[in-house]
Scaffold this motif. Structure first.
Motif, PDB file in Angstrom:
ATOM      1  N   LEU A 139      -5.793 -16.224 -11.791  1.00 20.65           N
ATOM      2  CA  LEU A 139      -4.866 -15.770 -10.754  1.00 20.65           C
ATOM      3  C   LEU A 139      -4.084 -14.553 -11.238  1.00 20.65           C
ATOM      4  CD1 LEU A 139      -3.941 -17.009  -7.908  1.00 20.65           C
ATOM      5  CD2 LEU A 139      -1.987 -17.913  -9.176  1.00 20.65           C
ATOM      6  N   GLU A 140      -3.666 -14.612 -12.482  1.00 23.03           N
ATOM      7  CA  GLU A 140      -2.887 -13.526 -13.074  1.00 23.03           C
ATOM      8  C   GLU A 140      -3.782 -12.338 -13.444  1.00 23.03           C
ATOM      9  OE1 GLU A 140       1.130 -14.286 -15.374  1.00 23.03           O
ATOM     10  OE2 GLU A 140      -0.610 -14.657 -16.659  1.00 23.03           O
ATOM     11  N   ARG A 141      -4.878 -12.621 -14.106  1.00 18.94           N
ATOM     12  CA  ARG A 141      -5.762 -11.555 -14.600  1.00 18.94           C
ATOM     13  C   ARG A 141      -6.360 -10.722 -13.472  1.00 18.94           C
ATOM     14  NH1 ARG A 141      -8.711 -14.660 -17.184  1.00 18.94           N
ATOM     15  NH2 ARG A 141     -10.435 -14.894 -15.730  1.00 18.94           N
ATOM     16  N   GLU A 142      -6.691 -11.365 -12.361  1.00 20.33           N
ATOM     17  CA  GLU A 142      -7.343 -10.663 -11.253  1.00 20.33           C
ATOM     18  C   GLU A 142      -6.361 -10.226 -10.169  1.00 20.33           C
ATOM     19  OE1 GLU A 142     -10.720 -12.867  -9.814  1.00 20.33           O
ATOM     20  OE2 GLU A 142     -11.689 -12.916 -11.787  1.00 20.33           O
ATOM     21  N   ASN A 143      -5.051 -10.330 -10.462  1.00 19.53           N
ATOM     22  CA  ASN A 143      -4.006  -9.885  -9.522  1.00 19.53           C
ATOM     23  C   ASN A 143      -4.164 -10.527  -8.138  1.00 19.53           C
ATOM     24  OD1 ASN A 143      -2.810  -8.016 -11.406  1.00 19.53           O
ATOM     25  ND2 ASN A 143      -4.533  -6.642 -11.014  1.00 19.53           N
ATOM     26  N   LEU A 144      -4.416 -11.827  -8.137  1.00 19.17           N
ATOM     27  CA  LEU A 144      -4.716 -12.503  -6.874  1.00 19.17           C
ATOM     28  C   LEU A 144      -3.472 -12.806  -6.043  1.00 19.17           C
ATOM     29  CD1 LEU A 144      -7.622 -14.862  -7.983  1.00 19.17           C
ATOM     30  CD2 LEU A 144      -7.740 -12.622  -6.870  1.00 19.17           C
ATOM     31  N   VAL A 145      -2.302 -12.858  -6.678  1.00 22.20           N
ATOM     32  CA  VAL A 145      -1.079 -13.023  -5.884  1.00 22.20           C
ATOM     33  C   VAL A 145      -0.856 -11.767  -5.040  1.00 22.20           C
ATOM     34  CG1 VAL A 145       1.410 -13.395  -5.953  1.00 22.20           C
ATOM     35  CG2 VAL A 145      -0.075 -14.602  -7.573  1.00 22.20           C
ATOM     36  N   GLU A 146      -1.062 -10.611  -5.651  1.00 19.39           N
ATOM     37  CA  GLU A 146      -0.953  -9.360  -4.899  1.00 19.39           C
ATOM     38  C   GLU A 146      -2.019  -9.279  -3.817  1.00 19.39           C
ATOM     39  OE1 GLU A 146      -1.164  -4.494  -5.647  1.00 19.39           O
ATOM     40  OE2 GLU A 146      -1.249  -5.889  -7.335  1.00 19.39           O
ATOM     41  N   ASN A 147      -3.230  -9.757  -4.144  1.00 19.88           N
ATOM     42  CA  ASN A 147      -4.298  -9.753  -3.141  1.00 19.88           C
ATOM     43  C   ASN A 147      -3.936 -10.656  -1.962  1.00 19.88           C
ATOM     44  OD1 ASN A 147      -7.163  -8.941  -2.462  1.00 19.88           O
ATOM     45  ND2 ASN A 147      -7.400 -11.164  -2.411  1.00 19.88           N
ATOM     46  N   ALA A 148      -3.342 -11.808  -2.243  1.00 18.40           N
ATOM     47  CA  ALA A 148      -2.920 -12.703  -1.163  1.00 18.40           C
ATOM     48  C   ALA A 148      -1.892 -12.025  -0.273  1.00 18.40           C
ATOM     49  CB  ALA A 148      -2.338 -13.993  -1.751  1.00 18.40           C
ATOM     50  N   ARG A 149      -1.002 -11.265  -0.883  1.00 19.29           N
ATOM     51  CA  ARG A 149       0.030 -10.563  -0.115  1.00 19.29           C
ATOM     52  C   ARG A 149      -0.604  -9.484   0.779  1.00 19.29           C
ATOM     53  NH1 ARG A 149       3.184 -10.151  -4.033  1.00 19.29           N
ATOM     54  NH2 ARG A 149       2.624  -8.109  -4.855  1.00 19.29           N
ATOM     55  N   GLU A 150      -1.498  -8.691   0.209  1.00 18.28           N
ATOM     56  CA  GLU A 150      -2.100  -7.577   0.956  1.00 18.28           C
ATOM     57  C   GLU A 150      -3.072  -8.074   2.024  1.00 18.28           C
ATOM     58  OE1 GLU A 150      -3.831  -5.151  -2.040  1.00 18.28           O
ATOM     59  OE2 GLU A 150      -1.910  -4.289  -2.690  1.00 18.28           O
ATOM     60  N   ARG A 151      -3.922  -9.017   1.656  1.00 22.38           N
ATOM     61  CA  ARG A 151      -4.892  -9.524   2.627  1.00 22.38           C
ATOM     62  C   ARG A 151      -4.195 -10.352   3.706  1.00 22.38           C
ATOM     63  NH1 ARG A 151      -6.820  -6.344   0.256  1.00 22.38           N
ATOM     64  NH2 ARG A 151      -6.342  -5.415   2.269  1.00 22.38           N
ATOM     65  N   GLY A 152      -3.093 -10.993   3.351  1.00 20.45           N
ATOM     66  CA  GLY A 152      -2.331 -11.727   4.355  1.00 20.45           C
ATOM     67  C   GLY A 152      -1.740 -10.800   5.398  1.00 20.45           C
ATOM     68  N   GLU A 153      -1.229  -9.662   4.961  1.00 22.86           N
ATOM     69  CA  GLU A 153      -0.687  -8.682   5.906  1.00 22.86           C
ATOM     70  C   GLU A 153      -1.792  -8.168   6.824  1.00 22.86           C
ATOM     71  OE1 GLU A 153       1.750  -6.163   8.012  1.00 22.86           O
ATOM     72  OE2 GLU A 153       2.297  -7.802   6.648  1.00 22.86           O
ATOM     73  N   GLN A 154      -2.950  -7.894   6.247  1.00 18.76           N
ATOM     74  CA  GLN A 154      -4.100  -7.460   7.049  1.00 18.76           C
ATOM     75  C   GLN A 154      -4.487  -8.523   8.070  1.00 18.76           C
ATOM     76  OE1 GLN A 154      -7.680  -7.070   4.730  1.00 18.76           O
ATOM     77  NE2 GLN A 154      -8.973  -6.619   6.506  1.00 18.76           N
ATOM     78  N   LEU A 155      -4.498  -9.781   7.643  1.00 19.16           N
ATOM     79  CA  LEU A 155      -4.871 -10.874   8.538  1.00 19.16           C
ATOM     80  C   LEU A 155      -3.882 -11.010   9.683  1.00 19.16           C
ATOM     81  CD1 LEU A 155      -6.581 -13.349   9.279  1.00 19.16           C
ATOM     82  CD2 LEU A 155      -5.273 -14.676   7.601  1.00 19.16           C
ATOM     83  N   ARG A 156      -2.593 -10.946   9.389  1.00 20.11           N
ATOM     84  CA  ARG A 156      -1.592 -11.102  10.447  1.00 20.11           C
ATOM     85  C   ARG A 156      -1.626  -9.950  11.444  1.00 20.11           C
ATOM     86  NH1 ARG A 156       0.882 -13.071   6.036  1.00 20.11           N
ATOM     87  NH2 ARG A 156       1.993 -11.129   5.569  1.00 20.11           N
ATOM     88  N   VAL A 157      -1.875  -8.736  10.959  1.00 20.98           N
ATOM     89  CA  VAL A 157      -2.018  -7.594  11.874  1.00 20.98           C
ATOM     90  C   VAL A 157      -3.204  -7.824  12.808  1.00 20.98           C
ATOM     91  CG1 VAL A 157      -2.612  -5.138  12.011  1.00 20.98           C
ATOM     92  CG2 VAL A 157      -0.869  -5.910  10.390  1.00 20.98           C
ATOM     93  N   GLY A 158      -4.304  -8.294  12.250  1.00 20.10           N
ATOM     94  CA  GLY A 158      -5.481  -8.557  13.069  1.00 20.10           C
ATOM     95  C   GLY A 158      -5.279  -9.694  14.048  1.00 20.10           C
ATOM     96  N   LEU A 159      -4.603 -10.754  13.598  1.00 16.77           N
ATOM     97  CA  LEU A 159      -4.318 -11.876  14.497  1.00 16.77           C
ATOM     98  C   LEU A 159      -3.383 -11.457  15.625  1.00 16.77           C
ATOM     99  CD1 LEU A 159      -3.859 -14.826  11.962  1.00 16.77           C
ATOM    100  CD2 LEU A 159      -5.793 -14.443  13.506  1.00 16.77           C
ATOM    101  N   GLN A 160      -2.423 -10.584  15.304  1.00 20.29           N
ATOM    102  CA  GLN A 160      -1.516 -10.115  16.348  1.00 20.29           C
ATOM    103  C   GLN A 160      -2.268  -9.300  17.395  1.00 20.29           C
ATOM    104  OE1 GLN A 160       1.945 -10.943  16.603  1.00 20.29           O
ATOM    105  NE2 GLN A 160       1.315 -10.277  18.659  1.00 20.29           N
TER     106      GLN A 160
END
Length: 421
Positions: free
Chosen positions: A317-338
């Motif tokens: 999770l730390e090595r692959e920066n997956l917390v940041e990925n969750a943040r960025e992909r989540g924003e993309q998902l919410r924009v698309g859902l909206q």
């Protein structure tokens, strides 16, 4: 045979699955969808007929690294050949290493390991009750929880859960719980005043989710939680946060409480902690760690296998920066859902969430249910999960890519346009 070769080797055939025989021998505690998943890789899974799905359920917010991630495969193979289980009668190196990783990256000082989120919450309830008796001198401690919450399926945790549908026919329930509306500070303050009976009976702890998952993907209000924290400090009340679903980076922060600008006294983790390997954790500050040998235990909790794999999940999770990925992909998902909600204003009323725990709410007056949308999405090859009858939940693995988010949105739009609206 490696997971890659199992998936790619044409000699590997799908064997027929007998749902009737399954139902004959397995208790019907779930209303299952009519597919049997057999293998997976990344964010994709395949059923017994060989059909491919994009998995935005992730074992209900659990498969942090998706399926067959090399780091988990390597950790499983390494640990199972080394030491998989002993008992907590002895020191367990992997348990200590995992506890250190969690403590170093949170407000907690100590950890206790178990097997699930329900067990972690059960432990938190026990810890707060002992604290109430031994530190606060309360004879009958009360724990406040929120309406529409979900804290597990044990008898104590379904009592803590503020949803009567989960409690039906399981009474008598465990005493000592009182329910208040979520995100309503006045209701909490009023309940504390109402329940104040001096040393005999009063509120000892408040148990809340930073974001209600099963209750409809409802994020906690920052100002509300800060007022609750201040009130707990003033009254000597423990604040417990259930991070079982939102923790481990899913929210776009490592812990959900980071969105709220507060620190809990106690919090719980599970689901994403082991990436699909069963493990739960109760974490607390040293000031409220009143457990002594014999107070609480778990035969399987914190064994070398579960902790070794969970540590690999944490490090990845730390090595692959997956917390940041969750943040960025989540924003993309919410924009698309909206955008989808805007195209179907008669069907949807709101999109909400944090990181990669998001929901789209169906209008109350619509006859469409979340289950219907989930079923329509399955036909298109997209796996989703309801969060109540009127909210569809999106909880893909933290490794999900930009292209996979776009593909999921296309599938959802197609499912709605051809089968729902």
């Amino acid at each position: 045979m490696s997971p890659e070769s199992v998936l790619d080797n044409p000699a590997v055939e799908n064997t027929p699955f007998d749902a009737d025989e399954f139902d004959r021998v397995v208790m019907k505690t779930y209303g299952r969808f009519a597919i049997a998943l057999e293998r997976g890789r990344g964010c994709r899974v395949w059923d017994s007929d060989g059909k491919e799905y994009l998995d935005f359920v992730a074992g209900i917010a659990t498969c942090t690294l998706g399926h067959a991630h090399p780091a988990m495969v390597e950790a499983v193979n390494r640990q199972i050949q080394k030491l998989h289980h002993v008992s907590n009668l002895y020191y367990i190196r992997e348990q200590g290493e995992l506890a250190k990783w969690l403590v170093d990256r949170s407000c907690a000082d100590r950890a206790f390991f178990c097997n699930s989120g329900a067990e972690a919450n059960e432990g938190a309830i026990k810890l707060s009750r002992k604290y109430a008796h031994t530190v606060l001198n309360i004879d009958e401690p009360v724990i406040l929880t929120a309406n529409a919450s979900f804290h597990g399926r044990t008898l104590a945790t379904i009592t803590a859960t503020g949803q009567p549908k989960y409690q039906k026919n399981f009474n008598p329930l465990v005493p000592g719980f009182h329910y208040v509306p979520y995100n309503d500070f006045e209701a909490i303050a009023a309940a504390i005043a109402q329940l104040d009976g001096g040393e005999k009976r009063r509120v000892a702890a408040i148990l809340l989710e930073p974001l209600q998952g099963e209750g409809g993907v409802r994020p906690g209000d920052r100002a509300y939680f800060q007022k609750v924290r201040q009130l707990c400090d003033e009254k000597g009340i423990l604040l417990i946060l259930d991070e079982v679903q939102v923790g481990m980076g899913r929210s776009g922060q490592l812990w959900g409480y980071e969105h709220l600008g507060i620190e809990p006294d106690i919090f719980t983790s599970a689901k994403g902690l082991g990436g699909g390997i069963p493990i739960g954790a109760l974490l607390c500050k040293s000031s409220c760690d009143v457990f002594e040998p014999g107070d609480h235990a778990s035969t399987f909790g914190g064994n070398p296998f579960a902790c070794g794999v969970a540590l690999a999940v944490c490090e990845t999770l730390e090595r692959e920066n997956l917390v940041e990925n969750a943040r960025e992909r989540g924003e993309q998902l919410r924009v698309g859902l909206q955008a989808i909600a805007d195209r179907y204003p008669q069907l949807f009323v709101e999109v909400r969430g944090w990181g990669l725990i998001d929901g789209i709410e169906i209008a109350a007056e619509s006859e469409v249910t979340s289950i219907e949308i989930v079923k329509a999405a399955i036909v298109e090859g997209l796996l989703l999960v309801p969060a109540g009858p009127k909210v569809v939940r999106f909880v893909p693995p933290a490794i999900v890519t930009e292209a996979e988010i776009d593909r999921a949105l296309e599938m959802l739009d197609r499912a709605i346009s051809t089968r729902v609206s």
